[in-house]
Design a protein around this motif. Sequence first.
Motif, PDB file in Angstrom:
ATOM      1  N   GLY A 199       0.816  -1.205   0.000  1.00 62.68           N
ATOM      2  CA  GLY A 199       0.000   0.000   0.000  1.00 62.68           C
ATOM      3  C   GLY A 199       0.850   1.256   0.000  1.00 62.68           C
TER       4      GLY A 199
ATOM      5  N   LEU B 175       2.569   1.680  -3.487  1.00 61.70           N
ATOM      6  CA  LEU B 175       1.661   2.163  -4.533  1.00 61.70           C
ATOM      7  C   LEU B 175       1.341   3.646  -4.350  1.00 61.70           C
ATOM      8  CD1 LEU B 175      -0.823  -0.846  -4.791  1.00 61.70           C
ATOM      9  CD2 LEU B 175       0.962  -0.210  -6.422  1.00 61.70           C
ATOM     10  N   ILE B 176       1.101   4.045  -3.106  1.00 63.00           N
ATOM     11  CA  ILE B 176       0.792   5.456  -2.846  1.00 63.00           C
ATOM     12  C   ILE B 176       2.002   6.326  -3.159  1.00 63.00           C
ATOM     13  CG2 ILE B 176       0.242   7.122  -1.028  1.00 63.00           C
ATOM     14  CD1 ILE B 176      -1.491   4.900   0.258  1.00 63.00           C
TER      15      ILE B 176
ATOM     16  N   ALA C   8       2.476   7.065  -6.832  1.00 66.42           N
ATOM     17  CA  ALA C   8       1.453   7.901  -7.463  1.00 66.42           C
ATOM     18  C   ALA C   8       1.901   9.355  -7.587  1.00 66.42           C
ATOM     19  CB  ALA C   8       0.151   7.819  -6.668  1.00 66.42           C
TER      20      ALA C   8
ATOM     21  N   LEU D  89      -7.211   7.689  -2.868  1.00 66.75           N
ATOM     22  CA  LEU D  89      -6.219   6.680  -3.256  1.00 66.75           C
ATOM     23  C   LEU D  89      -5.896   5.760  -2.081  1.00 66.75           C
ATOM     24  CD1 LEU D  89      -4.191   5.489  -5.261  1.00 66.75           C
ATOM     25  CD2 LEU D  89      -2.542   7.221  -4.481  1.00 66.75           C
TER      26      LEU D  89
ATOM     27  N   VAL E 219      -6.608   1.767  -2.165  1.00 69.31           N
ATOM     28  CA  VAL E 219      -5.507   0.816  -2.043  1.00 69.31           C
ATOM     29  C   VAL E 219      -5.722  -0.121  -0.863  1.00 69.31           C
ATOM     30  CG1 VAL E 219      -3.049   0.610  -1.479  1.00 69.31           C
ATOM     31  CG2 VAL E 219      -3.782   2.239  -3.220  1.00 69.31           C
TER      32      VAL E 219
ATOM     33  N   GLY F 208      -8.873  -2.364  -1.407  1.00 70.17           N
ATOM     34  CA  GLY F 208      -8.559  -3.399  -2.389  1.00 70.17           C
ATOM     35  C   GLY F 208      -7.678  -4.484  -1.803  1.00 70.17           C
ATOM     36  N   GLY F 209      -6.706  -4.076  -0.992  1.00 69.60           N
ATOM     37  CA  GLY F 209      -5.832  -5.055  -0.350  1.00 69.60           C
ATOM     38  C   GLY F 209      -6.586  -5.940   0.620  1.00 69.60           C
TER      39      GLY F 209
END
Length: 332
Positions: A161, A164-165, A168, A308, A312, A315-316
Amino acid sequence: MNLFGWLNDQLLRMQWLSELVTAGVSAAGLDPATRLGGSVHFFVYDVIKIFILLSVLIFAISYVQSFFPPERTRRILGGRSGIWANTLAALLGTITPFCSCSSIPIFIGFTAAGLPLAITFSFLISSPLVDLASVILLASIFNWSIALAYVAVGLVLAVVGGTLIGRAGMEDQVADFVRNVPVQDNEEAMTRAERLAFAGEQVAEIVHRVWLYVLIGVGIGAAIHNWVPANIITALLGQDNWWSVPLATVVGIPMYADIFGTLPIAEALIGKDVGLGTVLAFMMAVTALSLPSIIMLKRVVKTPLLVLFLAVVTGGILAIGILFNAITSWFI
C-alpha cells in the motif's frame, strides 16, 4: 503434552482461568452448557483473559518502544527509500500500539520531517493494523498459524500500500499546514526507572482507551457465539458466498475499535464456521479503515490522496479476504 503446548494452553489460552470461571458460573446456579450460562462464561472469561494479556504485553512492548521514540524512528527511516524502507517502516509500526486515530499525529510528524509518502503511509497502515500484542492475543484465541498469517498479510498490505501510494506522486496532496509543523528533535536518553514508568503509563492509557470497546466486543462475541443460529451467520457470511468478504469489510468501516475489541467477535465468527478470510477482512477494516480515522486523515491530506489511500487499502483487504477464504483449511 510437550512444554510448548502446555505453556500455550496455560499462559496464552489460560485454560486454568476457563475452568475457574466455569466453576464460578456453576456456583452461581447457571449451567455453562446453556445459552445464558455459556454467554456469561464467554463474557467473564474473555474479558479477564484479554485484560490480563493486554496489560502484560503492553507493558513489555512499551518498554521496548521507549527505545524508539518518534525522533529516533524518523532518524532510522530518514534518507531511506525503496521497498526496504517501506518494509522497515511497516516493521517499526508493529512496535507502536496505536489505534488508527493515534497514528495520525505521528504521520504528520513524519511528513513534516520530509519523509517520503511511501514510508509514512506504510507506517500509517501498519501501526493500527499489526502490533506485537495482537500477535499474542490472536494466538491465545485461535492458534499460532492464524496469528502469524495475520501479521504477515498485514505487513504485506502496509508495504504494498505504501509503495503504490508513493509511486502515485501525490506529495502535493498533503495539507499545506502539515509541511510547516515544527519538528522536535530533542531525543533524550531515559533511565531504566523512566522506561518502567513510561511502560506503566502506557498500560494505563491504552487500557483506559480500549476498555469499553473490549467489553462491547466481548458482549457481541458472546451473543453471536451463544444466541445467533449458525445458519443465519452462514447465510450472511458463509465463505461460499461471494459477498461475504465485501460485506464484512463494509460492516467494519463504520466501527471504531482497536484490534483488541474485534478479537472476541472474530472468535465467535470462526466458531460459527465463517471463513477465515471474511474474519480477517472484518478485523482489518475496523482497525485500518475506521470512520473516525478517515475523518481525521481528511484534515491532513487532500481528497485525491485520501481516495487513493482508501482504494488501495480496501482493495488489499478484499484480496486478502478472498485469498484466505480459499485456503481456510490450511489454518483451521
